[in-house]
Design an enzyme around this catalytic site. Structure first.
Site, PDB file in Angstrom:
ATOM      1  N   ARG A  45       0.868  -1.183   0.000  1.00  0.00           N
ATOM      2  CA  ARG A  45       0.000   0.000   0.000  1.00  0.00           C
ATOM      3  C   ARG A  45       0.901   1.229   0.000  1.00  0.00           C
ATOM      4  O   ARG A  45       2.107   1.121   0.122  1.00  0.00           O
ATOM      5  CB  ARG A  45      -1.040  -0.017   1.126  1.00  0.00           C
ATOM      6  N   ALA A  47       0.847   5.199  -2.122  1.00  0.00           N
ATOM      7  CA  ALA A  47       0.670   5.553  -3.536  1.00  0.00           C
ATOM      8  C   ALA A  47       1.852   5.146  -4.438  1.00  0.00           C
ATOM      9  O   ALA A  47       1.658   4.429  -5.431  1.00  0.00           O
ATOM     10  CB  ALA A  47       0.365   7.041  -3.649  1.00  0.00           C
ATOM     11  N   ARG A  88      -7.121  -0.096  -7.300  1.00  0.00           N
ATOM     12  CA  ARG A  88      -7.517   0.878  -6.267  1.00  0.00           C
ATOM     13  C   ARG A  88      -7.715   2.215  -6.968  1.00  0.00           C
ATOM     14  O   ARG A  88      -6.899   2.586  -7.813  1.00  0.00           O
ATOM     15  CB  ARG A  88      -6.449   1.007  -5.163  1.00  0.00           C
ATOM     16  N   GLN A 195      -1.577   2.090   9.881  1.00  0.00           N
ATOM     17  CA  GLN A 195      -0.323   2.319   9.141  1.00  0.00           C
ATOM     18  C   GLN A 195       0.687   3.084   9.989  1.00  0.00           C
ATOM     19  O   GLN A 195       1.893   2.900   9.837  1.00  0.00           O
ATOM     20  CB  GLN A 195      -0.599   3.132   7.855  1.00  0.00           C
ATOM     21  N   ASP A 236      -1.973  10.805  -1.950  1.00  0.00           N
ATOM     22  CA  ASP A 236      -2.369   9.787  -2.933  1.00  0.00           C
ATOM     23  C   ASP A 236      -2.692  10.417  -4.278  1.00  0.00           C
ATOM     24  O   ASP A 236      -2.559   9.778  -5.320  1.00  0.00           O
ATOM     25  CB  ASP A 236      -3.561   8.990  -2.413  1.00  0.00           C
ATOM     26  N   LYS A 247      -4.647   9.759   3.328  1.00  0.00           N
ATOM     27  CA  LYS A 247      -5.315   8.850   4.273  1.00  0.00           C
ATOM     28  C   LYS A 247      -6.386   9.548   5.086  1.00  0.00           C
ATOM     29  O   LYS A 247      -6.177  10.675   5.552  1.00  0.00           O
ATOM     30  CB  LYS A 247      -4.241   8.231   5.178  1.00  0.00           C
TER      31      LYS A 247
HETATM   32  O1  MRU Z   1      -4.479   2.999   2.162  1.00  0.00           O
HETATM   33  P1  MRU Z   1      -3.013   3.281   2.032  1.00  0.00           P
HETATM   34  O2  MRU Z   1      -2.212   2.725   3.152  1.00  0.00           O
HETATM   35  O3  MRU Z   1      -2.504   2.874   0.674  1.00  0.00           O
HETATM   36  O4  MRU Z   1      -2.899   4.859   2.120  1.00  0.00           O
HETATM   37  C1  MRU Z   1      -1.622   5.422   2.022  1.00  0.00           C
HETATM   38  C2  MRU Z   1      -1.577   6.890   2.246  1.00  0.00           C
HETATM   39  O5  MRU Z   1      -2.577   7.535   2.423  1.00  0.00           O
HETATM   40  C3  MRU Z   1      -0.216   7.530   2.158  1.00  0.00           C
HETATM   41  O6  MRU Z   1      -0.138   8.625   3.009  1.00  0.00           O
HETATM   42  C4  MRU Z   1       0.027   7.996   0.709  1.00  0.00           C
HETATM   43  O7  MRU Z   1      -0.179   6.947  -0.179  1.00  0.00           O
HETATM   44  C5  MRU Z   1       1.383   8.551   0.510  1.00  0.00           C
HETATM   45  S1  MRU Z   1       2.613   7.301   0.588  1.00  0.00           S
HETATM   46  C6  MRU Z   1       4.106   7.971   0.181  1.00  0.00           C
END
Ligand code: MRU
Length: 351
Positions: A45, A47, A88, A195, A236, A247
């Site tokens: 997971r 981005a 996704r 996370q 993202d 997030k």
């Molecule tokens: O659902 P996730 O864990 O994929 O969400 C991730 C996030 O929101 C991160 O903050 C974002 O992808 C930036 S990662 C460098």
């Protein structure tokens, strides 16, 4: 450094982020469908990391196509690319990476299918390498915003595990520490997938960077106590006007930061900016299974039959964002003009 994802012997290997920090297990994907499953189930997971996984998934899909006829190969790969993009919806890096793979096909219609397969594998590996270089560049630019003895609050995980390595928001923290600054991190636990508590805390403990985990609803308390010097989060997707999808819970943190006059920085590679959309209103927000809210680590903690919702991301309007840290430099408002200007600058070589 922790290896989030790797290409090895025509397979994709990922650390299983559902199991961290208690178990360090790896998932091996032999076909593109298992990469899609891994992305949907949050084995991988973040981005940039899902962008890299998607590119490698397309390469795996290409290797498994059994035809030497270019037209048939392209038609089958088109299906792979479409399925991969749909894994996704919110992080634009996924579609961006698949588009890079599509461009390899478009540029190389004249070669043999076998050669095109090798070129696709090479492109996926290049996306991984470039991501690490981009994160280091972001770190170099962003660390200048942090003073010695700062406390940085972060939400979710925007570190090595969310990228090819080094991280975006945590890359800025790492770079500041490498520059000799004493930085400590407050990590929001980030319900429901944790996370922050599981992944950000694990990475920072591994790196020897002081980290304290707090519940999501304690962020305001620590800001009110004057204990937070800056907020840094990843993204993202960023709309042309600077609205940021990240997030779920990021918006609350941004509003709190504004109230307490704390700078709110977003660290993200240019591949996260979606110039095709004007504002955050156009960003699709992934709705995840309600079990993620009704249950905690597979144990029900709500009454049977109660409704629950699990939006995975929210939009932070650009007016709350102090600056966006990219691999080409730090962008201040007005984002609508300054992001475009930055992108048009000549590319630095980040090989
Ligand atoms: O659902 P996730 O864990 O994929 O969400 C991730 C996030 O929101 C991160 O903050 C974002 O992808 C930036 S990662 C460098």
């Amino acid at each position: 450094m922790i290896k989030t994802i790797a290409w090895k012997d025509n397979k994709v290997i990922m650390i299983d982020q559902r199991k961290l920090p208690l178990q360090e297990k790896y998932v091996v994907c032999k076909g593109y469908s298992s990469v899609i499953r891994a992305i949907k189930d949050l084995v991988i997971r973040g981005a940039p990391a899902i962008g890299i996984a998607a590119a490698m998934g397309v390469a795996l899909g290409a290797l498994r196509i059994r035809t030497s006829k270019m037209d048939q190969f392209k038609a089958k790969l088109d299906v792979v690319c479409g399925d991969m993009t749909a894994a996704r919806p919110t992080a634009v890096n996924l579609a961006w990476a698949v588009e890079r793979m599509r461009r390899v096909v478009a540029r190389n219609s004249h070669v043999e299918v076998a050669q095109l397969k090798s070129l696709l594998v090479a492109e996926a590996e290049k996306i991984l390498r470039q991501d690490v270089a981009v994160n280091r560049a972001m770190g170099r630019h962003g660390q200048r915003l942090l003073n010695d003895r700062s406390c940085v609050l972060t939400h979710c995980n925007a570190g090595s595990l969310a990228t090819g390595g080094y991280g975006t928001a945590l890359g800025v923290v790492r770079a500041a520490v490498e520059a000799g600054k004493r930085i400590e991190v407050l990590a929001d636990e980030t319900r429901p997938f944790l996370q922050g508590a599981r992944l950000t805390a694990w990475e920072l403990v591994e790196a020897g960077i002081p980290v304290t985990v707090i519940t999501d609803n304690a962020a305001g308390y620590f800001m009110q106590q004057g204990q937070v010097d800056a907020v840094i989060v990843g993204a993202d997707r960023i709309a042309s006007n600077g609205d940021v999808a990240n997030k779920i819970g990021t918006y609350m943190v941004a509003v709190l930061a504004r109230t307490h006059k704390i700078p709110f920085y977003v660290a993200a590679p240019l591949s996260t900016i979606d110039f095709a959309i004007k504002s955050g209103k156009e960003i699709p927000i992934e709705q995840r299974d309600e079990n993620e809210v009704t249950h905690f680590q597979s144990k029900r903690n709500t009454p049977r039959g109660v409704a629950a919702q699990s939006p995975a991301f929210d939009i932070t309007p650009h007016r709350y964002v102090t600056a966006i840290i990219t691999e080409k430099g730090v962008v201040a408002p007005p984002f609508k003009t300054n992001l475009r200007r930055l992108v048009s600058l000549k590319e630095p070589s980040l090989e």
